[in-house]
Design a protein around this motif. Structure first.
Motif, PDB file in Angstrom:
ATOM      1  N   ILE A 211      26.019  -1.406  12.094  1.00 14.61           N
ATOM      2  CA  ILE A 211      25.546  -0.033  11.963  1.00 14.61           C
ATOM      3  C   ILE A 211      25.042   0.502  13.306  1.00 14.61           C
ATOM      4  O   ILE A 211      25.418   1.599  13.745  1.00 14.61           O
ATOM      5  N   THR A 212      24.189  -0.256  13.957  1.00 12.50           N
ATOM      6  CA  THR A 212      23.588   0.184  15.214  1.00 12.50           C
ATOM      7  C   THR A 212      24.184  -0.599  16.383  1.00 12.50           C
ATOM      8  O   THR A 212      24.034  -1.814  16.449  1.00 12.50           O
ATOM      9  N   PRO A 213      24.865   0.071  17.312  1.00  6.64           N
ATOM     10  CA  PRO A 213      25.416  -0.649  18.467  1.00  6.64           C
ATOM     11  C   PRO A 213      24.305  -1.133  19.384  1.00  6.64           C
ATOM     12  O   PRO A 213      23.195  -0.591  19.393  1.00  6.64           O
ATOM     13  N   LEU A 214      24.610  -2.160  20.137  1.00  4.19           N
ATOM     14  CA  LEU A 214      23.635  -2.697  21.076  1.00  4.19           C
ATOM     15  C   LEU A 214      24.339  -3.243  22.311  1.00  4.19           C
ATOM     16  O   LEU A 214      25.537  -3.499  22.315  1.00  4.19           O
ATOM     17  N   LEU A 215      23.554  -3.377  23.360  1.00  2.32           N
ATOM     18  CA  LEU A 215      24.030  -3.967  24.603  1.00  2.32           C
ATOM     19  C   LEU A 215      23.821  -5.468  24.529  1.00  2.32           C
ATOM     20  O   LEU A 215      22.724  -5.936  24.217  1.00  2.32           O
ATOM     21  N   PHE A 216      24.859  -6.224  24.830  1.00  3.24           N
ATOM     22  CA  PHE A 216      24.805  -7.687  24.812  1.00  3.24           C
ATOM     23  C   PHE A 216      24.974  -8.200  26.230  1.00  3.24           C
ATOM     24  O   PHE A 216      25.954  -7.882  26.906  1.00  3.24           O
ATOM     25  N   HIS A 225      25.687  -8.633  36.473  1.00  2.00           N
ATOM     26  CA  HIS A 225      26.606  -9.390  35.628  1.00  2.00           C
ATOM     27  C   HIS A 225      27.201  -8.485  34.562  1.00  2.00           C
ATOM     28  O   HIS A 225      26.917  -7.294  34.489  1.00  2.00           O
ATOM     29  N   ASP A 226      27.999  -9.079  33.710  1.00  2.00           N
ATOM     30  CA  ASP A 226      28.629  -8.338  32.629  1.00  2.00           C
ATOM     31  C   ASP A 226      27.610  -7.937  31.565  1.00  2.00           C
ATOM     32  O   ASP A 226      26.691  -8.690  31.234  1.00  2.00           O
ATOM     33  N   GLY A 227      27.807  -6.758  31.019  1.00  2.00           N
ATOM     34  CA  GLY A 227      27.073  -6.311  29.847  1.00  2.00           C
ATOM     35  C   GLY A 227      28.073  -5.621  28.929  1.00  2.00           C
ATOM     36  O   GLY A 227      28.988  -4.942  29.406  1.00  2.00           O
ATOM     37  N   TYR A 228      27.922  -5.775  27.643  1.00  2.00           N
ATOM     38  CA  TYR A 228      28.920  -5.288  26.693  1.00  2.00           C
ATOM     39  C   TYR A 228      28.239  -4.484  25.592  1.00  2.00           C
ATOM     40  O   TYR A 228      27.316  -4.962  24.936  1.00  2.00           O
ATOM     41  N   MET A 229      28.717  -3.273  25.378  1.00  2.00           N
ATOM     42  CA  MET A 229      28.194  -2.410  24.315  1.00  2.00           C
ATOM     43  C   MET A 229      29.063  -2.603  23.086  1.00  2.00           C
ATOM     44  O   MET A 229      30.294  -2.444  23.146  1.00  2.00           O
TER      45      MET A 229
END
Length: 261
Positions: A211-216, A225-229
């Motif tokens: 339901i709620t997207p987040l940054l991983f 570094h890498d971050g993924y939404m």
């Protein structure tokens, strides 16, 4: 893995909070700065045509906020771009400054070695040779990410996923067109105490799975570094033994077709 993973929920992202004001030094009328506070990440801000140098995005958070990670998601910046993040007690943002380095196409992430607490945050973007002839950002983040107590187990998976449209003519001629691409992660936390698994479960239940997207952020200890939404996918399956185990899957948001105001 050097440090445990971290997560920043969309609802905890100070850059998109209702009280935050965003001001861009240049903006297309069709893709205004107000788009930066909206989902999906394909609803972009875009600079005016040929505005490619020292373009600023100023965020007034309304009050000082503790921040340990900043960045821009779904940006069209190239490897030749320079990106500076600054913060301060006034809009002059003279108290803190940190450059950001290119890691991968589309996403720029900076983990702060020491958390900062300021009201005003500014990104300054320069990409003079950008072939699009404009600068573009889909989603900014400024926040205090939740760092888990433990890393996931070795052997975790990161999968590049390409989704395409494949057709064949009546004569068997094949035609394939790329629709979008994204990353998918499969991770396991093993041999954990109930309290450690509860902390992981809280991240999942707060996001309500998808339901709620987040940054991983797979590694909270690396400055650049890498971050993924994206969102979690599938149930949170907890194996209860003397120690506890759980497997989780996370899928990145597609960058899709750019949306105007």
């Amino acid at each position: 893995m050097a440090k445990p993973p971290a997560f920043l929920s969309h609802t905890d992202n100070k850059a998109v909070a209702s009280v935050t004001t965003v001001t861009a030094s240049s903006a297309s009328a069709t893709y205004p700065a107000s788009n930066l506070k909206l989902l999906p990440i394909t609803k972009v801000w875009r600079s005016a045509t040929a505005a490619l140098s020292s373009i600023t995005l100023l965020f007034d958070l309304n009050a000082a906020q503790t921040v340990n990670v900043v960045g821009l998601i779904n940006a069209n910046l190239t490897s030749a771009a320079t990106l500076l993040v600054e913060a301060g007690t006034t809009s002059a943002v003279s108290n803190f400054s940190q450059s950001m380095a290119y890691v991968r196409l589309y996403d720029w992430v900076r983990w702060l070695a020491t958390s900062q607490s300021y009201r005003y945050w500014r990104f300054t973007l320069t990409d003079a040779a950008n072939s699009d002839n404009y600068l573009e950002v889909g989603y900014p983040f400024i926040g205090n990410a939740t760092v888990l107590d433990n890393s996931f187990a070795y052997g975790w998976e990161q999968e590049d996923e390409y989704v395409s449209l494949l057709t064949e003519s009546e004569f068997g001629v094949r035609h394939a067109a790329e629709m979008y691409n994204r990353n998918r992660f499969r991770v396991k936390f093993v041999n954990r105490t109930p309290a450690e698994l509860d902390a992981i479960r809280t991240v999942y239940t707060t996001a309500k799975m998808n339901i709620t997207p987040l940054l991983f952020l797979p590694d909270s200890g690396t400055p650049t570094h890498d971050g993924y939404m994206g969102t979690f996918t599938g149930p949170f399956t907890r194996i209860k033994e003397f120690r506890e185990f759980v497997s989780m899957e996370f899928v990145e948001e597609s960058r899709g077709k750019k949306l105007a105001a």
